[in-house]
Design an enzyme around this catalytic site. Structure first.
Site, PDB file in Angstrom:
ATOM      1  N   CYS A  86       0.852  -1.186   0.000  1.00  0.00           N
ATOM      2  CA  CYS A  86       0.000   0.000   0.000  1.00  0.00           C
ATOM      3  C   CYS A  86       0.886   1.234   0.000  1.00  0.00           C
ATOM      4  CB  CYS A  86      -0.887  -0.041   1.245  1.00  0.00           C
ATOM      5  SG  CYS A  86      -2.005   1.339   1.358  1.00  0.00           S
ATOM      6  N   HIS A 127      -9.335  -4.022  -1.617  1.00  0.00           N
ATOM      7  CA  HIS A 127      -8.346  -3.240  -0.860  1.00  0.00           C
ATOM      8  C   HIS A 127      -8.811  -1.782  -0.723  1.00  0.00           C
ATOM      9  CE1 HIS A 127      -4.045  -2.201   0.233  1.00  0.00           C
ATOM     10  NE2 HIS A 127      -4.488  -1.020  -0.136  1.00  0.00           N
ATOM     11  N   GLU A 128      -9.301  -1.214  -1.819  1.00  0.00           N
ATOM     12  CA  GLU A 128      -9.697   0.201  -1.789  1.00  0.00           C
ATOM     13  C   GLU A 128     -10.991   0.417  -0.996  1.00  0.00           C
ATOM     14  OE1 GLU A 128      -7.325   1.990  -2.595  1.00  0.00           O
ATOM     15  OE2 GLU A 128      -6.235   0.522  -3.787  1.00  0.00           O
ATOM     16  N   HIS A 131     -10.098   0.793   2.465  1.00  0.00           N
ATOM     17  CA  HIS A 131      -9.670   2.167   2.761  1.00  0.00           C
ATOM     18  C   HIS A 131     -10.873   3.058   3.084  1.00  0.00           C
ATOM     19  CE1 HIS A 131      -5.355   2.507   2.247  1.00  0.00           C
ATOM     20  NE2 HIS A 131      -5.384   1.790   1.133  1.00  0.00           N
TER      21      HIS A 131
HETATM   22 ZN   LIG Z   1      -3.799   0.891   0.207  1.00  0.00          ZN
END
Ligand SMILES: [Zn+2]
Length: 137
Positions: A86, A127-128, A131
């Site tokens: 990341c 993954h996003e 976030h």
């Molecule tokens: Zn990330």
């Protein structure tokens, strides 16, 4: 405009709120910033450039796909362990991802869409979305 990447874990742990049509201006900055880091970056969430809105950008082939308010409505295939890096921190971390996901989102013109993603694109989207929820792997 290329924006600074937020690396402060405290700031990155805040949850993003739903984006509206008034937030579409964020998309250009998100794409510009992603292009500036294209060698090391395959996806970016708006909170990484200090915009607490649920907007993510994902590299798909040579394009950047924008998903606004993405929601995973179905998962399929293996739930596998993998390692991800990341931009917000050094090194890689172990995590688990679904092989296939069905996602409901608004596109960059704020049109509602439902699409199934698999493989690397599905992994980046998961993954996003993490976030957006203030989760760092
Ligand atoms: Zn990330």
């Amino acid at each position: 405009m290329i924006r600074e990447i937020i690396k402060d874990q405290f700031l990155l742990c805040r949850k993003s709120s739903d984006a509206t049509v008034d937030d579409l201006y964020i998309i250009d900055d998100l794409k510009d910033t992603m292009n500036a880091y294209q060698e090391s970056c395959v996806g970016m969430a708006a909170n990484m450039i200090n915009e607490l809105k649920r907007i993510i950008a994902v590299k798909e082939n040579d394009d950047i796909l924008v998903l606004i308010n993405p929601v995973i409505i179905k998962t399929a295939g293996h739930y596998y362990e993998t390692e991800e890096g990341c931009l917000c921190h050094e090194g890689t971390q172990k995590t688990k991802r679904y092989e296939k996901i069905k996602v409901q989102y608004h596109d960059d013109k704020f049109k509602m869409k439902i699409k199934t993603f698999s493989g690397l694109t599905a992994q980046i989207i998961q993954h996003e979305i993490d976030h957006c929820n203030g989760i760092l792997i």
